[in-house]
Scaffold this motif. Structure first.
Motif, PDB file in Angstrom:
ATOM      1  N   GLU A  66     -18.823  40.480   4.359  1.00  0.00           N
ATOM      2  CA  GLU A  66     -18.842  39.330   3.461  1.00  0.00           C
ATOM      3  C   GLU A  66     -17.439  39.085   2.936  1.00  0.00           C
ATOM      4  O   GLU A  66     -16.705  40.023   2.605  1.00  0.00           O
ATOM      5  CB  GLU A  66     -19.814  39.553   2.295  1.00  0.00           C
ATOM      6  CG  GLU A  66     -21.278  39.586   2.724  1.00  0.00           C
ATOM      7  CD  GLU A  66     -22.222  39.557   1.533  1.00  0.00           C
ATOM      8  OE1 GLU A  66     -21.920  38.831   0.562  1.00  0.00           O
ATOM      9  OE2 GLU A  66     -23.236  40.264   1.568  1.00  0.00           O
ATOM     10  N   GLU A 120     -33.126  36.419  16.948  1.00  0.00           N
ATOM     11  CA  GLU A 120     -33.272  35.060  16.447  1.00  0.00           C
ATOM     12  C   GLU A 120     -33.295  34.081  17.614  1.00  0.00           C
ATOM     13  O   GLU A 120     -32.601  34.269  18.612  1.00  0.00           O
ATOM     14  CB  GLU A 120     -32.094  34.695  15.527  1.00  0.00           C
ATOM     15  CG  GLU A 120     -32.043  35.520  14.255  1.00  0.00           C
ATOM     16  CD  GLU A 120     -30.835  35.176  13.424  1.00  0.00           C
ATOM     17  OE1 GLU A 120     -30.007  34.376  13.902  1.00  0.00           O
ATOM     18  OE2 GLU A 120     -30.706  35.704  12.311  1.00  0.00           O
ATOM     19  N   LEU A 178     -23.006  28.057  10.558  1.00  0.00           N
ATOM     20  CA  LEU A 178     -23.815  27.636   9.417  1.00  0.00           C
ATOM     21  C   LEU A 178     -24.760  26.525   9.866  1.00  0.00           C
ATOM     22  O   LEU A 178     -24.480  25.821  10.845  1.00  0.00           O
ATOM     23  CB  LEU A 178     -22.929  27.135   8.279  1.00  0.00           C
ATOM     24  CG  LEU A 178     -22.099  28.177   7.534  1.00  0.00           C
ATOM     25  CD1 LEU A 178     -21.112  27.504   6.595  1.00  0.00           C
ATOM     26  CD2 LEU A 178     -23.001  29.137   6.750  1.00  0.00           C
ATOM     27  N   PRO A 179     -25.870  26.344   9.161  1.00  0.00           N
ATOM     28  CA  PRO A 179     -26.786  25.240   9.490  1.00  0.00           C
ATOM     29  C   PRO A 179     -26.070  23.888   9.437  1.00  0.00           C
ATOM     30  O   PRO A 179     -25.078  23.721   8.719  1.00  0.00           O
ATOM     31  CB  PRO A 179     -27.860  25.344   8.401  1.00  0.00           C
ATOM     32  CG  PRO A 179     -27.815  26.766   7.955  1.00  0.00           C
ATOM     33  CD  PRO A 179     -26.381  27.177   8.058  1.00  0.00           C
ATOM     34  N   THR A 224     -20.789  33.090  -3.437  1.00  0.00           N
ATOM     35  CA  THR A 224     -21.188  31.856  -2.779  1.00  0.00           C
ATOM     36  C   THR A 224     -19.954  30.994  -2.534  1.00  0.00           C
ATOM     37  O   THR A 224     -18.922  31.161  -3.176  1.00  0.00           O
ATOM     38  CB  THR A 224     -22.190  31.042  -3.627  1.00  0.00           C
ATOM     39  OG1 THR A 224     -21.606  30.772  -4.910  1.00  0.00           O
ATOM     40  CG2 THR A 224     -23.490  31.785  -3.808  1.00  0.00           C
ATOM     41  N   ASP A 265     -24.790  29.455   0.499  1.00  0.00           N
ATOM     42  CA  ASP A 265     -24.973  30.897   0.645  1.00  0.00           C
ATOM     43  C   ASP A 265     -24.491  31.291   2.035  1.00  0.00           C
ATOM     44  O   ASP A 265     -25.112  30.943   3.043  1.00  0.00           O
ATOM     45  CB  ASP A 265     -26.454  31.250   0.466  1.00  0.00           C
ATOM     46  CG  ASP A 265     -26.710  32.744   0.580  1.00  0.00           C
ATOM     47  OD1 ASP A 265     -25.748  33.509   0.793  1.00  0.00           O
ATOM     48  OD2 ASP A 265     -27.889  33.146   0.476  1.00  0.00           O
ATOM     49  N   THR A 315     -24.540  34.065   3.516  1.00  0.00           N
ATOM     50  CA  THR A 315     -25.359  35.050   4.231  1.00  0.00           C
ATOM     51  C   THR A 315     -26.384  34.397   5.147  1.00  0.00           C
ATOM     52  O   THR A 315     -27.027  35.070   5.943  1.00  0.00           O
ATOM     53  CB  THR A 315     -26.083  35.991   3.247  1.00  0.00           C
ATOM     54  OG1 THR A 315     -26.959  35.218   2.399  1.00  0.00           O
ATOM     55  CG2 THR A 315     -25.084  36.740   2.382  1.00  0.00           C
ATOM     56  N   GLN A 316     -26.534  33.075   5.047  1.00  0.00           N
ATOM     57  CA  GLN A 316     -27.473  32.377   5.926  1.00  0.00           C
ATOM     58  C   GLN A 316     -26.868  32.125   7.303  1.00  0.00           C
ATOM     59  O   GLN A 316     -27.568  31.676   8.220  1.00  0.00           O
ATOM     60  CB  GLN A 316     -27.880  31.039   5.310  1.00  0.00           C
ATOM     61  CG  GLN A 316     -26.743  30.027   5.187  1.00  0.00           C
ATOM     62  CD  GLN A 316     -27.157  28.727   4.535  1.00  0.00           C
ATOM     63  OE1 GLN A 316     -28.161  28.141   4.925  1.00  0.00           O
ATOM     64  NE2 GLN A 316     -26.412  28.294   3.536  1.00  0.00           N
ATOM     65  N   GLY A 317     -25.583  32.404   7.471  1.00  0.00           N
ATOM     66  CA  GLY A 317     -24.922  32.161   8.744  1.00  0.00           C
ATOM     67  C   GLY A 317     -24.790  33.423   9.581  1.00  0.00           C
ATOM     68  O   GLY A 317     -25.122  34.533   9.151  1.00  0.00           O
ATOM     69  N   THR A 318     -24.309  33.255  10.809  1.00  0.00           N
ATOM     70  CA  THR A 318     -24.014  34.364  11.712  1.00  0.00           C
ATOM     71  C   THR A 318     -22.509  34.534  11.789  1.00  0.00           C
ATOM     72  O   THR A 318     -21.790  33.605  12.167  1.00  0.00           O
ATOM     73  CB  THR A 318     -24.570  34.104  13.129  1.00  0.00           C
ATOM     74  OG1 THR A 318     -25.985  33.964  13.066  1.00  0.00           O
ATOM     75  CG2 THR A 318     -24.219  35.244  14.070  1.00  0.00           C
TER      76      THR A 318
END
Length: 251
Positions: free
Chosen positions: A43, A98, A157-158, A182, A196, A198-201
């Protein structure tokens, strides 16, 4: 005795090691910046210890997350995927079991995108580490001597998050709650959203090592952070060297 979970984690780790050895993806370059590739969880802004096994397998063990009472300015760039970064993403998506959401081929006129995020206000981050409320971390850095900080990430990220980033003009690393970091987005001086991370790879990360300096009271403090393969600059030192005390018996 190994539990099923431990065995599963071991197999996952070996899988990434095989991918790394076969594909040669110990590192990857994005916009001329070299990123370390690893199965480790990393992180931005965290502090820990980095190891490399035979220059083939990278690892990072997180130790702490400094308390950030002040926002830290970041450099954020949206970049297109290439063959190498997509190969790393595919391996990590399979490891995490995933369903792959990103598809890439050279023939695509519009390539899928990832995000690079790095500390821009390095001095601001250093000030946080030197503050009284992070004394425990400063002590850890002095005692271990080889700890490093995660100074940058290449991350997927999305699409919704990507769009928010593209419409922002300033970015900060902030504490949202209890040392959870964040990515805060700003537009024309006003905060618009939070992401956030942490939602990504994480495709890869960069590391910075600490350089030490002495103040007027002869106390050591963090003077700079440089790339982990670079030397400390100016009067800063890689290692703390306590001033030798005069032995009165030798006088």
């Amino acid at each position: 005795m190994f539990t099923f979970t431990m065995m599963k984690n071991t197999f996952k780790y070996l899988f990434i090691l095989i991918i790394v050895v076969v594909t040669g993806c110990q590192t990857t370059k994005i916009n001329n910046v070299k990123y370390t590739v690893s199965a480790a969880t990393t992180e931005l802004g965290s502090i820990g210890r980095s190891t490399t096994l035979f220059k083939l397998d990278n690892d990072f063990k997180t130790h702490s997350f400094p308390l950030l009472k002040n926002n830290i300015r970041l450099d954020v760039q949206v970049r297109p995927f290439n063959k190498n970064t997509y190969k790393i993403y595919t391996a990590k998506a399979e490891l995490a079991q995933e369903q792959q959401k990103i598809q890439y081929t050279d023939s695509l006129s519009v390539k899928p995108e990832l995000v690079t995020i790095s500390l821009l206000d390095v001095k601001g981050y250093i000030n946080e580490l030197n503050s009284d409320y992070n004394k425990d971390i400063a002590t850890y850095l002095k005692d271990t001597e080889d700890a490093v900080a995660v100074t940058g990430l290449a991350i997927t990220l999305p699409k919704e998050a990507l769009n928010k980033i593209k419409t922002s003009d300033a970015y900060y690393l902030t504490n949202s709650q209890d040392k959870k970091y964040t990515l805060s987005l700003y537009k024309t001086g006003k905060k618009t959203d939070e992401i956030d991370l942490t939602q990504g790879t994480v495709i890869g990360y960069t590391l910075g090592k600490f350089c030490w300096a002495v103040n007027d009271r002869q106390k050591w403090y963090i003077g700079d952070i440089v790339k982990d393969n670079k030397s400390c600059k100016g009067e800063t030192k890689e290692k703390i060297k306590e001033k030798e005390q005069t032995n009165l018996f030798k006088m």
